[in-house]
Design a protein around this motif. Structure first.
Motif, PDB file in Angstrom:
ATOM      1  N   GLU A  87      -7.649  72.394  24.503  1.00  0.00           N
ATOM      2  CA  GLU A  87      -7.837  72.595  23.061  1.00  0.00           C
ATOM      3  C   GLU A  87      -6.850  71.738  22.281  1.00  0.00           C
ATOM      4  OE1 GLU A  87      -6.761  76.644  22.020  1.00  0.00           O
ATOM      5  OE2 GLU A  87      -5.516  76.718  23.820  1.00  0.00           O
ATOM      6  N   THR A 123     -14.246  73.495  24.148  1.00  0.00           N
ATOM      7  CA  THR A 123     -15.296  73.687  23.154  1.00  0.00           C
ATOM      8  C   THR A 123     -15.181  72.591  22.104  1.00  0.00           C
ATOM      9  OG1 THR A 123     -13.931  75.138  21.756  1.00  0.00           O
ATOM     10  CG2 THR A 123     -15.312  76.192  23.439  1.00  0.00           C
ATOM     11  N   THR A 124     -16.297  72.267  21.486  1.00  0.00           N
ATOM     12  CA  THR A 124     -16.296  71.287  20.411  1.00  0.00           C
ATOM     13  C   THR A 124     -17.439  71.582  19.456  1.00  0.00           C
ATOM     14  OG1 THR A 124     -16.446  68.916  19.869  1.00  0.00           O
ATOM     15  CG2 THR A 124     -17.713  69.686  21.759  1.00  0.00           C
ATOM     16  N   HIS A 125     -17.224  71.296  18.185  1.00  0.00           N
ATOM     17  CA  HIS A 125     -18.278  71.462  17.191  1.00  0.00           C
ATOM     18  C   HIS A 125     -19.106  70.194  17.026  1.00  0.00           C
ATOM     19  CE1 HIS A 125     -15.581  74.819  15.930  1.00  0.00           C
ATOM     20  NE2 HIS A 125     -16.733  75.394  15.669  1.00  0.00           N
ATOM     21  N   ASP A 126     -18.478  69.022  17.199  1.00  0.00           N
ATOM     22  CA  ASP A 126     -19.214  67.790  16.903  1.00  0.00           C
ATOM     23  C   ASP A 126     -18.818  66.595  17.767  1.00  0.00           C
ATOM     24  OD1 ASP A 126     -16.670  67.369  15.947  1.00  0.00           O
ATOM     25  OD2 ASP A 126     -17.267  67.050  13.863  1.00  0.00           O
ATOM     26  N   LYS A 127     -17.988  66.806  18.797  1.00  0.00           N
ATOM     27  CA  LYS A 127     -17.555  65.686  19.654  1.00  0.00           C
ATOM     28  C   LYS A 127     -18.169  65.785  21.048  1.00  0.00           C
ATOM     29  CE  LYS A 127     -14.710  63.873  16.614  1.00  0.00           C
ATOM     30  NZ  LYS A 127     -14.975  64.806  15.494  1.00  0.00           N
ATOM     31  N   GLN A 128     -19.334  66.447  21.167  1.00  0.00           N
ATOM     32  CA  GLN A 128     -19.925  66.656  22.479  1.00  0.00           C
ATOM     33  C   GLN A 128     -20.334  65.351  23.159  1.00  0.00           C
ATOM     34  OE1 GLN A 128     -21.081  67.721  19.596  1.00  0.00           O
ATOM     35  NE2 GLN A 128     -23.308  67.486  19.392  1.00  0.00           N
ATOM     36  N   TYR A 131     -17.175  63.721  24.748  1.00  0.00           N
ATOM     37  CA  TYR A 131     -16.781  64.371  25.994  1.00  0.00           C
ATOM     38  C   TYR A 131     -17.817  64.143  27.095  1.00  0.00           C
ATOM     39  CZ  TYR A 131     -13.033  66.660  23.424  1.00  0.00           C
ATOM     40  OH  TYR A 131     -11.917  66.906  22.671  1.00  0.00           O
TER      41      TYR A 131
END
Length: 232
Positions: A87, A123-128, A131
């Motif tokens: 994180e 976890t990510t909101h918009d960097k999937q 990753y």
């Protein structure tokens, strides 16, 4: 005359306490938070986890003056002794777009692998997509020991990652005291459908209704969130 080579090193924050203020400022630029609260969190860094890791850049020698490039925080994962939760991944704004995000994650993987860990979760909101190109795939929610007690049941954890159409205002109902009367034999259960296989920007994603474009999970604020993992 040749250019001076760049040296990158990954060090735990508690081994470089003189960088505490600079690290707090780096995180504050990305996620606003009170200085006292931020410093308190960073000061918890230890070899026993959670551990704050700093990517430092120096010219020519790691012993010379260094620049703070990025930060990542690692915590243990409940019931998974060989996993870590990643994180607070951030790179200094002036250095973005130069590949340091990838280098930070690669150095983090090496650091974790050298200490016997075999899987990273995040976890990510918009960097999937970022990753995914680093080898992460879609995963299921896990429990970070740094924030939640290992004794919290999995059912409660699932409340923080509900399906978009689920009603989060109600608690799960308790099972009835007595089973309902059986009216007729149950119909045979149809075979489960194969997992969805979706290509998104050249990256293959397998999931149970998930893809790199959509996620069935939501965070505590109701925002879409992607759970990802990587075996290292």
């Amino acid at each position: 005359m040749g250019s001076v080579s760049e040296e990158l090193t990954l060090v735990p924050l508690h081994r470089r306490p003189e960088l505490l203020e600079a690290c707090a400022e780096l995180l504050h630029e990305e996620w606003g938070r009170s200085r006292a609260s931020r410093l308190h969190t960073l000061q918890r860094s230890s070899d026993s986890f959670p551990t704050c890791l700093l990517l430092l850049r120096s010219q020519g020698s790691a012993e010379g003056p260094c620049q703070l490039v990025g930060h990542v925080r690692l915590s243990r994962v409940a019931t998974r002794p060989h996993s870590l939760f990643v994180e607070s991944v951030v790179v200094a704004r002036a250095l973005r777009g130069q590949g340091y995000g990838r280098k930070l994650m690669e150095a983090t993987e090496q650091w974790a692998r050298a200490r016997g860990f075999g899987c990273l979760h995040l976890t990510t909101h918009d960097k999937q997509h970022f990753y995914a190109h680093l080898g992460f795939v879609l995963g299921e929610p896990v429990q970070s020991v740094a924030f939640l007690s290992p004794n919290i049941p999995a059912e409660l954890l699932r409340l923080f990652s509900t399906h978009p159409g689920a009603d989060t205002s109600t608690r799960p109902s308790l099972p009835p005291a007595l089973p309902p009367p059986v009216s007729s034999p149950a119909a045979p259960t149809p075979p489960a459908p194969p997992p969805n296989v979706i290509w998104a920007r050249g990256v293959l994603a397998e999931g149970n209704g998930s893809s790199l474009l959509e996620t069935p999970h939501r965070d505590a604020k109701g925002l879409p969130i992607f759970w990802m993992k990587k075996d290292i």
